[in-house]
Write a protein that holds these residues in place. Sequence first.
Motif, PDB file in Angstrom:
ATOM      1  N   PRO A 164       0.825  -1.218   0.000  1.00 19.10           N
ATOM      2  CA  PRO A 164       0.000   0.000   0.000  1.00 19.10           C
ATOM      3  C   PRO A 164       0.856   1.264   0.000  1.00 19.10           C
ATOM      4  O   PRO A 164       2.032   1.247   0.370  1.00 19.10           O
ATOM      5  CB  PRO A 164      -0.790  -0.124   1.321  1.00 19.10           C
ATOM      6  N   TRP A 165       0.232   2.374  -0.426  1.00 18.58           N
ATOM      7  CA  TRP A 165       0.822   3.698  -0.214  1.00 18.58           C
ATOM      8  C   TRP A 165       0.011   4.359   0.890  1.00 18.58           C
ATOM      9  O   TRP A 165      -1.214   4.420   0.805  1.00 18.58           O
ATOM     10  CB  TRP A 165       0.782   4.543  -1.486  1.00 18.58           C
ATOM     11  N   PRO A 166       0.664   4.867   1.937  1.00 16.31           N
ATOM     12  CA  PRO A 166      -0.077   5.342   3.113  1.00 16.31           C
ATOM     13  C   PRO A 166      -0.718   6.711   2.908  1.00 16.31           C
ATOM     14  O   PRO A 166      -0.357   7.449   1.984  1.00 16.31           O
ATOM     15  CB  PRO A 166       1.014   5.413   4.189  1.00 16.31           C
ATOM     16  N   PRO A 167      -1.666   7.068   3.775  1.00 14.79           N
ATOM     17  CA  PRO A 167      -2.255   8.411   3.734  1.00 14.79           C
ATOM     18  C   PRO A 167      -1.188   9.490   3.946  1.00 14.79           C
ATOM     19  O   PRO A 167      -0.123   9.238   4.525  1.00 14.79           O
ATOM     20  CB  PRO A 167      -3.260   8.395   4.888  1.00 14.79           C
ATOM     21  N   VAL A 168      -1.490  10.692   3.498  1.00 13.60           N
ATOM     22  CA  VAL A 168      -0.515  11.785   3.497  1.00 13.60           C
ATOM     23  C   VAL A 168       0.064  12.044   4.879  1.00 13.60           C
ATOM     24  O   VAL A 168       1.275  12.185   5.051  1.00 13.60           O
ATOM     25  CB  VAL A 168      -1.163  13.074   2.943  1.00 13.60           C
ATOM     26  N   ARG A 169      -0.791  12.108   5.900  1.00 15.81           N
ATOM     27  CA  ARG A 169      -0.291  12.459   7.234  1.00 15.81           C
ATOM     28  C   ARG A 169       0.693  11.425   7.770  1.00 15.81           C
ATOM     29  O   ARG A 169       1.625  11.773   8.509  1.00 15.81           O
ATOM     30  CB  ARG A 169      -1.462  12.623   8.202  1.00 15.81           C
ATOM     31  N   LEU A 170       0.488  10.153   7.428  1.00 13.13           N
ATOM     32  CA  LEU A 170       1.436   9.133   7.860  1.00 13.13           C
ATOM     33  C   LEU A 170       2.726   9.220   7.047  1.00 13.13           C
ATOM     34  O   LEU A 170       3.824   9.211   7.599  1.00 13.13           O
ATOM     35  CB  LEU A 170       0.818   7.743   7.706  1.00 13.13           C
ATOM     36  N   PHE A 171       2.598   9.303   5.728  1.00 14.64           N
ATOM     37  CA  PHE A 171       3.797   9.321   4.899  1.00 14.64           C
ATOM     38  C   PHE A 171       4.682  10.525   5.206  1.00 14.64           C
ATOM     39  O   PHE A 171       5.913  10.419   5.192  1.00 14.64           O
ATOM     40  CB  PHE A 171       3.418   9.316   3.420  1.00 14.64           C
ATOM     41  N   SER A 172       4.071  11.648   5.494  1.00 11.24           N
ATOM     42  CA  SER A 172       4.864  12.862   5.739  1.00 11.24           C
ATOM     43  C   SER A 172       5.630  12.807   7.061  1.00 11.24           C
ATOM     44  O   SER A 172       6.431  13.706   7.336  1.00 11.24           O
ATOM     45  CB  SER A 172       3.971  14.108   5.691  1.00 11.24           C
ATOM     46  N   SER A 173       5.414  11.762   7.863  1.00 10.62           N
ATOM     47  CA  SER A 173       6.226  11.590   9.077  1.00 10.62           C
ATOM     48  C   SER A 173       7.612  11.038   8.740  1.00 10.62           C
ATOM     49  O   SER A 173       8.506  11.037   9.585  1.00 10.62           O
ATOM     50  CB  SER A 173       5.531  10.644  10.059  1.00 10.62           C
ATOM     51  N   LEU A 174       7.799  10.565   7.511  1.00 12.23           N
ATOM     52  CA  LEU A 174       9.078  10.009   7.088  1.00 12.23           C
ATOM     53  C   LEU A 174      10.087  11.129   6.855  1.00 12.23           C
ATOM     54  O   LEU A 174       9.825  12.056   6.076  1.00 12.23           O
ATOM     55  CB  LEU A 174       8.889   9.221   5.790  1.00 12.23           C
ATOM     56  N   PRO A 175      11.230  11.093   7.515  1.00 17.57           N
ATOM     57  CA  PRO A 175      12.255  12.113   7.241  1.00 17.57           C
ATOM     58  C   PRO A 175      12.647  12.095   5.762  1.00 17.57           C
ATOM     59  O   PRO A 175      12.783  11.033   5.155  1.00 17.57           O
ATOM     60  CB  PRO A 175      13.426  11.670   8.132  1.00 17.57           C
ATOM     61  N   PHE A 176      12.794  13.277   5.193  1.00 20.03           N
ATOM     62  CA  PHE A 176      13.183  13.444   3.788  1.00 20.03           C
ATOM     63  C   PHE A 176      12.180  12.781   2.832  1.00 20.03           C
ATOM     64  O   PHE A 176      12.559  12.240   1.793  1.00 20.03           O
ATOM     65  CB  PHE A 176      14.593  12.878   3.539  1.00 20.03           C
ATOM     66  N   HIS A 177      10.896  12.844   3.200  1.00 21.62           N
ATOM     67  CA  HIS A 177       9.882  12.218   2.350  1.00 21.62           C
ATOM     68  C   HIS A 177       9.825  12.861   0.966  1.00 21.62           C
ATOM     69  O   HIS A 177       9.579  12.183  -0.034  1.00 21.62           O
ATOM     70  CB  HIS A 177       8.508  12.253   3.020  1.00 21.62           C
ATOM     71  N   GLU A 178      10.057  14.187   0.881  1.00 19.06           N
ATOM     72  CA  GLU A 178      10.040  14.843  -0.426  1.00 19.06           C
ATOM     73  C   GLU A 178      11.120  14.278  -1.338  1.00 19.06           C
ATOM     74  O   GLU A 178      10.914  14.098  -2.542  1.00 19.06           O
ATOM     75  CB  GLU A 178      10.247  16.347  -0.280  1.00 19.06           C
ATOM     76  N   ARG A 179      12.265  13.977  -0.751  1.00 20.62           N
ATOM     77  CA  ARG A 179      13.398  13.453  -1.522  1.00 20.62           C
ATOM     78  C   ARG A 179      13.058  12.084  -2.115  1.00 20.62           C
ATOM     79  O   ARG A 179      13.388  11.795  -3.273  1.00 20.62           O
ATOM     80  CB  ARG A 179      14.609  13.357  -0.603  1.00 20.62           C
ATOM     81  N   LEU A 180      12.370  11.249  -1.339  1.00 18.74           N
ATOM     82  CA  LEU A 180      12.017   9.925  -1.820  1.00 18.74           C
ATOM     83  C   LEU A 180      11.025  10.005  -2.978  1.00 18.74           C
ATOM     84  O   LEU A 180      11.179   9.333  -4.002  1.00 18.74           O
ATOM     85  CB  LEU A 180      11.432   9.089  -0.681  1.00 18.74           C
ATOM     86  N   VAL A 181       9.998  10.851  -2.846  1.00 20.72           N
ATOM     87  CA  VAL A 181       8.990  10.946  -3.902  1.00 20.72           C
ATOM     88  C   VAL A 181       9.555  11.634  -5.133  1.00 20.72           C
ATOM     89  O   VAL A 181       9.213  11.264  -6.266  1.00 20.72           O
ATOM     90  CB  VAL A 181       7.726  11.666  -3.387  1.00 20.72           C
ATOM     91  N   SER A 182      10.419  12.611  -4.961  1.00 20.11           N
ATOM     92  CA  SER A 182      11.018  13.247  -6.142  1.00 20.11           C
ATOM     93  C   SER A 182      11.855  12.245  -6.928  1.00 20.11           C
ATOM     94  O   SER A 182      11.936  12.318  -8.161  1.00 20.11           O
ATOM     95  CB  SER A 182      11.874  14.450  -5.733  1.00 20.11           C
TER      96      SER A 182
END
Length: 463
Positions: A164-182
């Motif tokens: 699964p891909w998690p809801p936004v509020r959960l995923f955004s708890s990941l450090p450097f989440h923007e870097r992973l999605v970019s």
Amino acid sequence: MTGQRDQLVVVSNRVSGLTGRGAPGAQGGLAGALEAVLKRRGGTWCGWSGNERGEFTGDVHINYRDGIRKATIDLEPQDVEEYYNGYANSTIWPLFHCRLDLTRYERNFGKGYERVNKRITDCAAQLIGPGDLVWVHDYHLMALGKGLRMRGIANRIGFFLHIPWPPVRLFSSLPFHERLVSSLLKYDLIGFQCDEWLENFLHYCRKDLGAAVDEQSGRIKYEGVTTHARVYPVGIDFDHFTALADTPEAQEAAWWLRSSTRERIAMIGVDRLDYSKGLPERLDGIGCFFERHPERTHDLVFVQIAPPSREDVKSYRDIRARLERKTRQINDAFSEVEFDPIRYVKRGFSQAQLYGLYRAARIALVTPLRDGMNLVAKEYVAAQDRLDPGVLILSRFAGAARQLDSALIVNPHNPVEIAQAIRAAMDMPLEERRSRWERLADNVRDENVHVWAGNFLHDLESV
């Protein structure tokens, strides 16, 4: 790019048919699906060998099997600890399955993940020809697309997420989440297993990343690059799996289950031992059934097949101990001299053996707390006798529930709901069982692994 593609290059953490920690003993799930696709199309499969070496050399090991070129690298112990046990299975896996309480954020994990993605990128880049399609798989290698682009690989590159891909509020708890999605957005096409996971991803890209997102087409524009994200429900190799019916292994397994349950109804669960599969919650539901219907204790035997996995990770050792404890508690409360109502089997079985076990089981209990798809549910449906089919009880939180809505759909967190579904399945008239199974079987047959792969690769060539 135009013209005929030379080959398909698949890149994943595991390369099937090889020995080592990273390779499965039996074909199933991701491994079985990709094996089937590559046997049909031909091509290269690249990834980690599953072996460790004291020092990383970068050597690529090549072998050929069933017309598939398999290319692997060995990793250092530090790589395995930080990339595999660490970021992949102690950070990404629990977070993406909404278990924030089990998610570990450690800086070295992220460094190890990027380092191994780079090493597998270096391996794959040597094997990609000018006209090849590249198909990268799963959460272990989300950064690989960016790595290939940085090496000048201009081929069409697709990525498919099997969890699964998690809801936004959960995923955004990941450090450097923007870097992973970019990094993910360097792929031409990103595939998800159901609408909910795609919607979560598009929501994040629009809300947190500020990308231009077209919800209808799944087109994402970010930093001058256009990516498409779409749904591709993965299926099983239906023809191959059903052909196992006449094998001695399948027939012997079916005979064993029927004879050992002594005319009682056999209910089966088949899962890798993992906290996302809801195994303790499943046992709570079965215990609730026995408590509410003590007169049915002699009518039902539950067989849970759960080979251990990822035993280097503490949370996996904990779930095994919890499952063993609950099994003992229920058996102590409801067992008789001649039988135990629950059998916990801690080893894996071949696909042929599983076919036989599915065939002999009147009920399948597939109740993950959260699952990308769940191919066990589809295998159970495929193995049933069309004249006297069994009943599938399926979690509403499995990706397969969107397709297999003729199953008995349950909330795996609610033991009373599981207990009620078990009773309904045991008492379901033959006519209703046939009607439900026919609708399920149509989907499993039509939405098979080759349709899945064909749809994805067609879109990858044309987006």
